[in-house]
Write a protein that holds these residues in place. Structure first.
Motif, short mmCIF file in Angstrom:
data_model
loop_
_atom_site.label_atom_id
_atom_site.label_comp_id
_atom_site.label_asym_id
_atom_site.label_seq_id
_atom_site.Cartn_x
_atom_site.Cartn_y
_atom_site.Cartn_z
N VAL A 53 0.88 -1.18 0.00
CA VAL A 53 0.00 0.00 0.00
C VAL A 53 0.91 1.22 0.00
O VAL A 53 2.03 1.15 0.51
CB VAL A 53 -0.95 0.09 1.23
CG1 VAL A 53 -2.18 -0.75 1.06
CG2 VAL A 53 -0.21 -0.29 2.51
N TRP A 89 -9.46 2.14 -8.89
CA TRP A 89 -9.50 2.32 -7.44
C TRP A 89 -10.16 1.11 -6.77
O TRP A 89 -9.64 0.52 -5.82
CB TRP A 89 -10.30 3.60 -7.14
CG TRP A 89 -10.30 3.94 -5.69
CD1 TRP A 89 -9.40 4.73 -5.04
CD2 TRP A 89 -11.25 3.52 -4.71
NE1 TRP A 89 -9.72 4.80 -3.72
CE2 TRP A 89 -10.84 4.08 -3.47
CE3 TRP A 89 -12.39 2.71 -4.73
CZ2 TRP A 89 -11.54 3.86 -2.30
CZ3 TRP A 89 -13.08 2.49 -3.55
CH2 TRP A 89 -12.66 3.06 -2.35
N PHE A 148 -7.95 -2.08 -7.15
CA PHE A 148 -6.74 -1.99 -6.34
C PHE A 148 -7.04 -2.34 -4.89
O PHE A 148 -6.39 -3.18 -4.27
CB PHE A 148 -6.16 -0.57 -6.46
CG PHE A 148 -4.88 -0.36 -5.69
CD1 PHE A 148 -3.66 -0.71 -6.25
CD2 PHE A 148 -4.91 0.16 -4.40
CE1 PHE A 148 -2.48 -0.52 -5.53
CE2 PHE A 148 -3.74 0.35 -3.68
CZ PHE A 148 -2.52 0.01 -4.25
N TRP A 149 -8.09 -1.73 -4.35
CA TRP A 149 -8.39 -1.93 -2.93
C TRP A 149 -9.06 -3.27 -2.67
O TRP A 149 -8.78 -3.93 -1.66
CB TRP A 149 -9.19 -0.75 -2.38
CG TRP A 149 -8.30 0.45 -2.20
CD1 TRP A 149 -8.29 1.58 -2.95
CD2 TRP A 149 -7.22 0.57 -1.26
NE1 TRP A 149 -7.29 2.42 -2.54
CE2 TRP A 149 -6.61 1.83 -1.50
CE3 TRP A 149 -6.71 -0.24 -0.25
CZ2 TRP A 149 -5.52 2.30 -0.76
CZ3 TRP A 149 -5.63 0.22 0.49
CH2 TRP A 149 -5.05 1.47 0.24
N ALA A 150 -9.94 -3.67 -3.55
CA ALA A 150 -10.59 -4.97 -3.35
C ALA A 150 -9.54 -6.09 -3.32
O ALA A 150 -9.60 -7.00 -2.49
CB ALA A 150 -11.61 -5.24 -4.46
N ARG A 169 -6.39 -5.83 -2.44
CA ARG A 169 -5.62 -5.77 -1.20
C ARG A 169 -6.40 -6.26 0.01
O ARG A 169 -5.86 -6.90 0.90
CB ARG A 169 -5.10 -4.35 -0.98
CG ARG A 169 -3.76 -4.21 -1.65
CD ARG A 169 -3.46 -2.89 -2.24
NE ARG A 169 -2.30 -3.04 -3.11
CZ ARG A 169 -2.37 -3.55 -4.35
NH1 ARG A 169 -3.53 -3.90 -4.87
NH2 ARG A 169 -1.28 -3.71 -5.08
N VAL A 170 -7.68 -5.93 0.03
CA VAL A 170 -8.53 -6.41 1.13
C VAL A 170 -8.58 -7.94 1.11
O VAL A 170 -8.40 -8.61 2.13
CB VAL A 170 -9.95 -5.80 1.00
CG1 VAL A 170 -10.94 -6.54 1.89
CG2 VAL A 170 -9.92 -4.32 1.35
N ALA A 174 -14.84 -9.34 -1.80
CA ALA A 174 -13.76 -8.60 -2.46
C ALA A 174 -13.17 -9.43 -3.60
O ALA A 174 -12.84 -8.90 -4.66
CB ALA A 174 -12.69 -8.22 -1.44
#
Lengths: 383, 499
Positions: free
Chosen positions: B276, B378, B381-383, B385-386, B433
């Motif tokens: 991150v 966006w 990317f976050w899904a 990482r989660v 996710a």
């Protein structure tokens, strides 16, 4: 088109029709539910009714899903044309089945948010809406629907949709034809008869069962009227015929009657089916100890529906006719999957008898003991 | 009569499908996960004859039953939505896509439906062994069903085993085995199903921990936790391994998805992996994507502009060129159909040749704007990482549970009970996710490179789809609240006392 391909198309139409026929039989779950408050006067009686169909609903549901999947795989143009076009008709059917799916398991549980009554009413709603609308949808196979298919649309980059519904009603227009509604009601009353016969077979209760038998008479009369009206009218009406050489679709007088005459096996199946339905029904009404009516009426239903569905697909007939553009009508040949896919799936279908065998085995294991009020008190999973 | 597809209608159809799929996926993982855990418990009962295991299995079967029906209901809607909302899709690839759905119905759903009834109602009606077999067959049916639906989904990510037929204007299957055992499908199946076992394990541990917090059902809770932790650890490790392999496959077959997952706009060789912010592992992305520390990973801009060297040695085409070739294929299809009507054999052959040459880019012909080929960076990317972050956490979580179980301290460490309880929602978040990465990363394609959404959709009024969307939203939400309510009550009541 080579003969193996034609055979495979017919084979898959047979399987889809068979699934459809079993689905109509299994609508006894819905028919039974539609009678929940009419037959069940006390909580205990309603509990018995709910638990009776509640051990079978998954079969109806699974048959509906498999009917959809098999239709998709074998006749994908029907899937895209009918489901994508008659959007509202199918959506309403689906809503009602979603409500049904949870209502058994949820109704008697603590914390279920809506209360027992609501879930039981969901069962009643599905019990009415499901059979009526499915019946009306099947009637459009004989009476036609308002759509246009043009595969060349795929080359239009702005509007590439192949199957278009030709009016804004998206399936609700099926109800503008009285004959669709008539078959809908015929299926509805048939489902109630089957539900009742299943209760008579599956439940032992001195008050409830005589009430079921009386209800048989109440439902038998409208069923016969609606069913006979539909069949007689269908035999006399113009049908949607395919010219085997040019593949052009034309209106042919008495087409469905001719189909039965041209395919006497279907005629015989149809007659045997009707006789079996009536036999199971009449004997159950006349003989107050007779509990096996469901098997005659049930198998009669399967055979009759099978004969009717084969009649609308075989013998150069357009099974999903278009009233907007005759040449857009769907035939087995113009709507089916490729020969390779049909053949591959035909190999898979060899497993069907095995599937049927374990269903029958498990069904018998669960139904060996009839439902009684006392038995339900001991069953920890009772609804 | 009709001119062009309303883009907001496409969005509402997408929203409706996503809504149904996400709700479906709240119920399915628990079905698949609990099936294994209660199967192990009932097996222990049949082998040891210990009533404790019967009572334990029965409790989890009860929760399974509450969860099961909503999964079935939402699944029905998903299947029919391919027809109702994606009718062009149903024709264009139905010859391939329909088969797994039909096979799923015939082989898996009937197995599930038949034996689930025996499992629920058969305790006093069939023998011990028949009942045990039914419990396992219910889970097996659910798992076979997962196989076929994931085969179908994998085919959307990586279409194989078919060829285009200009006569019928659709893709037709030519190799069933390539479809049914596509490497993407095998990996997706293992990754998805094992992640469901993991979710089931977290659920069982979390619920058991609640009993320990309340100082109730100690023996039951500790026994359940141990079995779940073993299942969970095994599942979490396999999920991590198959996740790594899936990422490698994505790099090969859906480079845009990978670039978006990494928010990598300008790629290169020896690319680091971003954890991150500015925390990066040198060369790691290159290694994961190419199995070579110095491998080249294209970014979003590189994919749009083309010009870099592909693994097979050829140069990547710019998107504009792909769009031109796609339009050429579509125009040739129109020529083919016209020639066929006019009976021009030679012209048909010539058109067919143009179609074949440009078919890999067919779907690009419907793309109006190259930038529409970039998915929501966006979100991806976050899904991603989660999902990965929580996956790592769960491996640690199961190890800690097993360690404490070995030390016989499982019932005493109160802070862990709270952690376990609050891990239940985390497992669902990780699972959702994962699907966001898989499905949002496929946008704007319904089928990668073959059919974009605007050519897959049905022609409906926006208002109709909006209305059904909200009906489904209300219906599913009410059912979810009811389900959670029932579940909580059933958990509070606890397992039945043994008679």
């Amino acid at each position: 088109m080579d003969s193996a391909y034609i055979f495979l198309q017919n084979y898959w139409w047979f399987l889809v029709s068979l699934l459809g026929a079993f689905l109509v039989f299994l609508l006894f779950v819905q028919g039974g539910n539609s009678l929940l408050f009419r037959l069940g006067k006390t909580d205990e009686e309603r509990t018995m009714l709910v638990n009776s169909t509640g051990r079978k609903w998954e079969f109806t549901f699974t048959t509906l899903v498999t009917f959809g999947g098999a239709f998709f795989a074998s006749f994908p143009l029907f899937y895209s044309t009918s489901f994508g076009g008659a959007y509202w008709l199918w959506m309403i059917i689906l809503f009602s089945f979603v409500l049904q799916a949870v209502s058994y398991e949820f109704q008697s549980k603590l914390g279920n948010l809506l209360g027992k009554r609501t879930y039981q009413w969901f069962l009643v709603i599905n019990g009415i809406v499901g059979p009526v609308l499915l019946g009306a949808a099947v009637a459009t196979f004989f009476n036609g629907s308002n759509f246009i298919v043009n595969k060349a649309n795929m080359t239009d980059q702005m509007m590439p949709v192949i199957s278009q519904w030709a009016n804004g009603w998206h399936g609700l227009d099926a109800f503008t034809d009285i004959w669709n509604i008539i078959l809908g009601f015929a299926v509805f009353f048939l489902a109630r008869l089957l539900g009742n016969l299943y209760f008579i077979n599956n439940i032992r209760d001195e008050k409830l069962i005589p009430r079921c038998r009386r209800q048989l008479i109440t439902d038998a009369v409208p069923f016969l009227l609606f069913f006979l009206a539909f069949v007689i009218r269908t035999m006399f009406k113009d049908g949607f015929a395919v010219d085997p050489t040019t593949q052009q679709i034309v209106l042919e007088p008495y087409k469905y009657f001719h189909n039965l005459i041209d395919m006497p096996v279907l005629l015989i199946l149809f007659l045997i089916g009707v006789v079996a339905v009536l036999f199971g029904l009449i004997k159950s009404i006349l003989c107050s100890t007779y509990t096996k009516g469901i098997w005659f009426t049930g198998s009669g239903t399967v055979v009759t529906v099978l004969a009717l569905l084969l009649c609308v697909g075989y013998n150069n007939t357009a099974y999903y006719p278009s009233t907007a553009d005759l040449q857009s009508s769907l035939t087995l040949a113009n709507s089916c999957s490729s020969e390779f896919t049909l053949r591959t799936m035909a190999y898979v279908s060899i497993l069907v008898p095995f599937v049927l065998a374990y269903i029958v085995y498990a069904w018998r294991a669960i139904d060996r003991k009839p439902i009684t009020a006392d038995e339900l008190k001991e069953d920890e999973h009772a609804y | 009569m009709f001119e062009s597809i309303d883009t907001s209608m496409i969005d509402w159809s997408r929203a409706q499908f996503a809504l149904t799929a996400m709700y479906h996926w709240l119920f399915v993982p628990l079905t698949l996960g609990l099936a294994v855990i209660m199967g192990v418990m009932e097996t222990l009962y049949v082998i040891t004859g210990n009533e404790f295991w019967k009572r334990t299995a029965k409790f989890w079967i009860k929760l399974f039953g509450i969860n099961f029906a909503v999964g079935v209901a939402t699944g029905l809607i998903l299947e029919f939505q391919f027809g109702t909302n994606w009718s062009n899709y149903s024709w264009f690839v139905g010859d391939i896509f329909g088969a797994p759905l039909a096979i799923e119905g015939i082989l898996a759903f009937f197995m599930e439906a038949t034996f689930v009834a025996v499992m629920f109602f058969g305790w006093n009606k069939v023998g011990k062994k028949f009942h045990l077999a039914s419990t396992w067959l219910t889970g097996l049916g659910a798992t076979i069903s997962a196989w076929w639906i994931l085969v179908a989904n994998s085919w959307m990510q990586y279409p194989v085993g078919m060829e285009f037929n200009p006569d019928t204007v659709r893709n037709e299957m030519i190799d069933f085995m390539a479809v049914a055992f596509s490497p993407v499908a095998v990996m997706k199946f293992l990754h998805t199903v094992l992640s469901c076992w993991m979710l089931g394990a977290v659920f069982v541990i979390g619920v058991s921990a609640w009993y320990l917090i309340r100082k109730r059902e100690k023996e039951f809770a500790v026994g359940s936790m141990k079995i779940a932790a073993w299942v969970g650890l095994f599942a979490a490790l396999v999920t991590a391994g198959t996740g790594d392999k899936s990422a490698y496959q994505v790099a090969q077959v859906q480079p845009m998805k990978l670039a978006a997952m990494e928010a990598l706009y300008d790629g290169g060789t020896a690319e680091p992996l971003t954890i991150v912010g500015n925390i990066k592992i040198p060369k790691m992305l290159s290694y994961l994507a190419t199995h070579d520390l110095d491998g080249y990973v294209p970014g979003i801009n590189n994919i749009l502009l083309g010009g870099y060297t592909l693994p097979d040695g050829s140069k990547a085409l710019p998107v504009i060129e792909k769009m031109n070739r796609g339009k050429k294929a579509i125009a040739a299809l129109a020529d083919f159909r016209q020639a066929k009507q006019e009976g021009g054999e030679a012209k048909m052959m010539a058109s067919q040749k143009v179609i074949e040459e440009n078919m890999p880019y067919f779907g690009y012909g419907y793309i109006q704007d190259p930038n529409s080929l970039v998915p929501n960076v966006w979100m991806l990317f976050w899904a991603f990482r989660v999902m990965v972050g929580l996956g790592m956490y769960f491996i640690l979580f199961f190890i800690v549970i097993l360690f404490l179980a070995r030390k016989h301290k499982l019932s005493k460490v109160t802070w862990l009970h709270w952690v376990a309880l609050w891990s239940i929602p985390l497992a669902y978040i990780a699972s959702q996710a994962g699907w966001i990465v898989a499905e949002m990363g496929r946008q704007p394609w319904a089928i990668q490179d073959l059919l974009p959404l605007n050519a897959a959709v049905s022609n409906l009024q926006t208002g109709s789809v909006q209305t059904t969307f909200f009906i489904f939203l209300i219906m599913f939400t009410v059912l979810l609240i009811a389900e959670i309510g029932i579940m909580v009550k059933a958990i509070k009541k606890g397992p039945e006392e043994s008679k």
